[in-house]
Write an enzyme that holds these catalytic residues in place. Structure first.
Site, PDB file in Angstrom:
ATOM      1  N   ASP A  67       0.815  -1.225   0.000  1.00  0.00           N
ATOM      2  CA  ASP A  67       0.000   0.000   0.000  1.00  0.00           C
ATOM      3  C   ASP A  67       0.844   1.269   0.000  1.00  0.00           C
ATOM      4  O   ASP A  67       2.067   1.210   0.164  1.00  0.00           O
ATOM      5  CB  ASP A  67      -0.964  -0.016   1.201  1.00  0.00           C
ATOM      6  CG  ASP A  67      -0.274  -0.424   2.504  1.00  0.00           C
ATOM      7  OD1 ASP A  67       0.960  -0.405   2.563  1.00  0.00           O
ATOM      8  OD2 ASP A  67      -0.989  -0.753   3.468  1.00  0.00           O
ATOM      9  N   ASN A 134      -7.455  -2.698  14.403  1.00  0.00           N
ATOM     10  CA  ASN A 134      -8.847  -3.029  14.069  1.00  0.00           C
ATOM     11  C   ASN A 134      -8.931  -4.222  13.111  1.00  0.00           C
ATOM     12  O   ASN A 134      -9.980  -4.497  12.542  1.00  0.00           O
ATOM     13  CB  ASN A 134      -9.566  -1.818  13.472  1.00  0.00           C
ATOM     14  CG  ASN A 134      -8.958  -1.368  12.142  1.00  0.00           C
ATOM     15  OD1 ASN A 134      -8.015  -1.976  11.650  1.00  0.00           O
ATOM     16  ND2 ASN A 134      -9.493  -0.306  11.569  1.00  0.00           N
ATOM     17  N   HIS A 136      -7.174  -4.616  10.252  1.00  0.00           N
ATOM     18  CA  HIS A 136      -6.929  -4.398   8.819  1.00  0.00           C
ATOM     19  C   HIS A 136      -5.631  -5.055   8.368  1.00  0.00           C
ATOM     20  O   HIS A 136      -4.701  -5.215   9.149  1.00  0.00           O
ATOM     21  CB  HIS A 136      -6.989  -2.911   8.446  1.00  0.00           C
ATOM     22  CG  HIS A 136      -5.840  -2.057   8.884  1.00  0.00           C
ATOM     23  ND1 HIS A 136      -5.995  -0.939   9.670  1.00  0.00           N
ATOM     24  CD2 HIS A 136      -4.508  -2.120   8.612  1.00  0.00           C
ATOM     25  CE1 HIS A 136      -4.819  -0.372   9.859  1.00  0.00           C
ATOM     26  NE2 HIS A 136      -3.900  -1.063   9.240  1.00  0.00           N
ATOM     27  N   GLU A 141      -9.553  -1.903   5.341  1.00  0.00           N
ATOM     28  CA  GLU A 141     -10.218  -1.626   6.611  1.00  0.00           C
ATOM     29  C   GLU A 141     -11.442  -2.531   6.792  1.00  0.00           C
ATOM     30  O   GLU A 141     -11.930  -3.125   5.822  1.00  0.00           O
ATOM     31  CB  GLU A 141     -10.664  -0.153   6.635  1.00  0.00           C
ATOM     32  CG  GLU A 141      -9.511   0.858   6.578  1.00  0.00           C
ATOM     33  CD  GLU A 141      -8.837   1.059   7.944  1.00  0.00           C
ATOM     34  OE1 GLU A 141      -8.789   0.109   8.749  1.00  0.00           O
ATOM     35  OE2 GLU A 141      -8.340   2.178   8.177  1.00  0.00           O
TER      36      GLU A 141
HETATM   37  C1  GLP Z   1      -0.509   0.374   8.548  1.00  0.00           C
HETATM   38  C2  GLP Z   1      -0.103  -0.463   7.339  1.00  0.00           C
HETATM   39  C3  GLP Z   1      -0.326  -1.926   7.592  1.00  0.00           C
HETATM   40  C4  GLP Z   1       0.288  -2.327   8.910  1.00  0.00           C
HETATM   41  C5  GLP Z   1      -0.417  -1.579  10.027  1.00  0.00           C
HETATM   42  C6  GLP Z   1       0.091  -1.940  11.405  1.00  0.00           C
HETATM   43  O1  GLP Z   1      -1.834   0.703   8.560  1.00  0.00           O
HETATM   44  N1  GLP Z   1      -0.786  -0.070   6.151  1.00  0.00           N
HETATM   45  O2  GLP Z   1       0.247  -2.666   6.530  1.00  0.00           O
HETATM   46  O3  GLP Z   1       0.171  -3.692   9.116  1.00  0.00           O
HETATM   47  O4  GLP Z   1      -0.199  -0.198   9.803  1.00  0.00           O
HETATM   48  O5  GLP Z   1       1.151  -1.118  11.761  1.00  0.00           O
HETATM   49  P1  GLP Z   1       2.197  -1.405  12.878  1.00  0.00           P
HETATM   50  O6  GLP Z   1       3.053  -2.516  12.375  1.00  0.00           O
HETATM   51  O7  GLP Z   1       2.972  -0.123  12.998  1.00  0.00           O
HETATM   52  O8  GLP Z   1       1.453  -1.751  14.106  1.00  0.00           O
END
Ligand code: GLP
Length: 244
Positions: A67, A134, A136, A141
Site C-alpha cells: 500500500d 482493528n 486491517h 479496513e
Molecule cells: C498500517 C499499514 C499496515 C500495517 C499496520 C500496522 O496501517 N498499512 O500494513 O500492518 O499499519 O502497523 P504497525 O506494524 O505499525 O502496528
C-alpha cells in the site's frame, strides 16, 4: 493457519527472517509482497544484516508492496516508498526497477488497474503482513470485500490515530485520510502469507482473527481460508487466544 507463539518482538522478527530466507533460498528470483509499519522494521534490519554478512542476494528478486498513502510523493519521508528504501532497499543489492510500491498520486484508477495487472503477471511467492489494531491488512479496513483488488481506500479514524502515534511525529493532521492498497483477493492469491503481530494493542484483533468467525468486519479473518498462512505472534498479542 499455522500459529507460532514466541516470547517477544525480537523472537518474532528472527522467526520471520527464517521464513523469508527460506523462500528466497528456495527461489532466488522470488516475488516478495512486502509491508510497512513498525512491525516489519526489525525483520528488515535482520535481512540487511544477513545480506551483508551472509551475502543473500536480491539481484533477481522482485518486490511488491501492499500500500501507499494517497497524496504523498515517493520522496516524502512518510511515504511507504521512502520507508522501504530507508528500511530495506538502500542496503540490498536489489535492482530498483524490480521494486514496486503502488503510487499514491496521479491517475489513481489507472494506477490500481496497472498494479492489479502487475500482480497477475508476477504471482507472489510470499506476502508479508502486519495487522492493524482493528484487524486491517494492507489498508483493507473493516467492511472491505474479500473479493477486493487494488483500490483507493478511506482510512478509519482509529487507523489514522494509530499511524499518527507511531509516525508523522504524532501529528494527526499530517496523516493522509486515504490510501491505495492491494485488495484482500490480491493478498489471498499469494502462495504463502506471513503475518507478524506483536504487542498488547494487537491482542483483540488476533483473537478475532484466529478464534472468531470469518467476517469482513475483521479483514484478517479471511486468512483462515489460506492454504499456507503462518502467523508469528508474541505473547502479548497472543494473550487472549483460546488455543494457546
Ligand atoms: C498500517 C499499514 C499496515 C500495517 C499496520 C500496522 O496501517 N498499512 O500494513 O500492518 O499499519 O502497523 P504497525 O506494524 O505499525 O502496528
Amino acid at each position: 493457519m499455522k500459529v507460532i507463539i514466541v516470547k517477544n518482538y525480537e523472537e518474532a522478527s528472527q522467526k520471520a527472517l527464517e521464513v523469508m530466507l527460506g523462500v528466497i533460498k528456495n527461489k532466488p528470483d522470488a516475488n516478495l509482497g512486502l509491508a510497512t509499519g513498525s512491525t516489519p522494521k526489525r525483520l528488515y534490519e535482520l535481512m540487511r544484516e544477513d545480506h551483508k554478512v551472509n551475502g543473500t542476494s536480491y539481484k533477481k528478486i522482485k518486490t511488491f508492496n501492499l500500500d501507499e498513502y494517497f497524496g504523498l510523493s515517493q520522496d516524502h519521508p512518510q511515504s511507504y516508498y521512502y520507508f522501504m528504501c530507508t528500511n530495506l532497499f538502500n542496503e540490498l543489492d536489489i535492482n530498483m526497477d524490480n521494486v514496486h510500491v503502488p503510487r499514491g498520486s496521479g491517475d489513481i484508477d489507472k494506477e490500481c488497474k496497472n498494479y492489479n495487472q502487475l500482480l497477475k503477471d508476477n504471482p507472489l511467492d510470499i506476502q508479508l503482513l502486519g495487522i492493524g489494531s482493528n484487524g486491517h491488512i494492507g489498508f483493507n479496513e473493516p467492511g472491505t470485500s474479500f473479493d477486493s483488488v487494488t483500490h483507493k481506500v478511506d482510512l478509519k479514524e482509529s487507523t489514522i490515530k494509530d499511524n499518527a502515534r507511531l509516525f508523522f511525529n504524532g501529528n494527526i493532521d499530517e496523516v493522509p485520510k486515504q490510501a491505495v492498497s492491494m485488495g484482500i483477493a490480491n493478498i489471498m492469491d499469494a502462495k504463502k502469507v506471513l503475518l507478524i503481530a506483536c504487542g498488547e494493542n494487537k491482542a483483540e484483533a488476533i483473537k478475532a482473527t484466529i478464534d472468531g468467525k470469518q467476517t469482513i468486519d475483521m479483514p484478517a479473518s479471511v486468512l483462515q481460508n489460506h492454504d499456507d498462512c503462518i502467523m508469528i505472534i508474541d505473547e502479548a498479542a497472543a494473550r487472549l487466544l483460546e488455543t494457546r
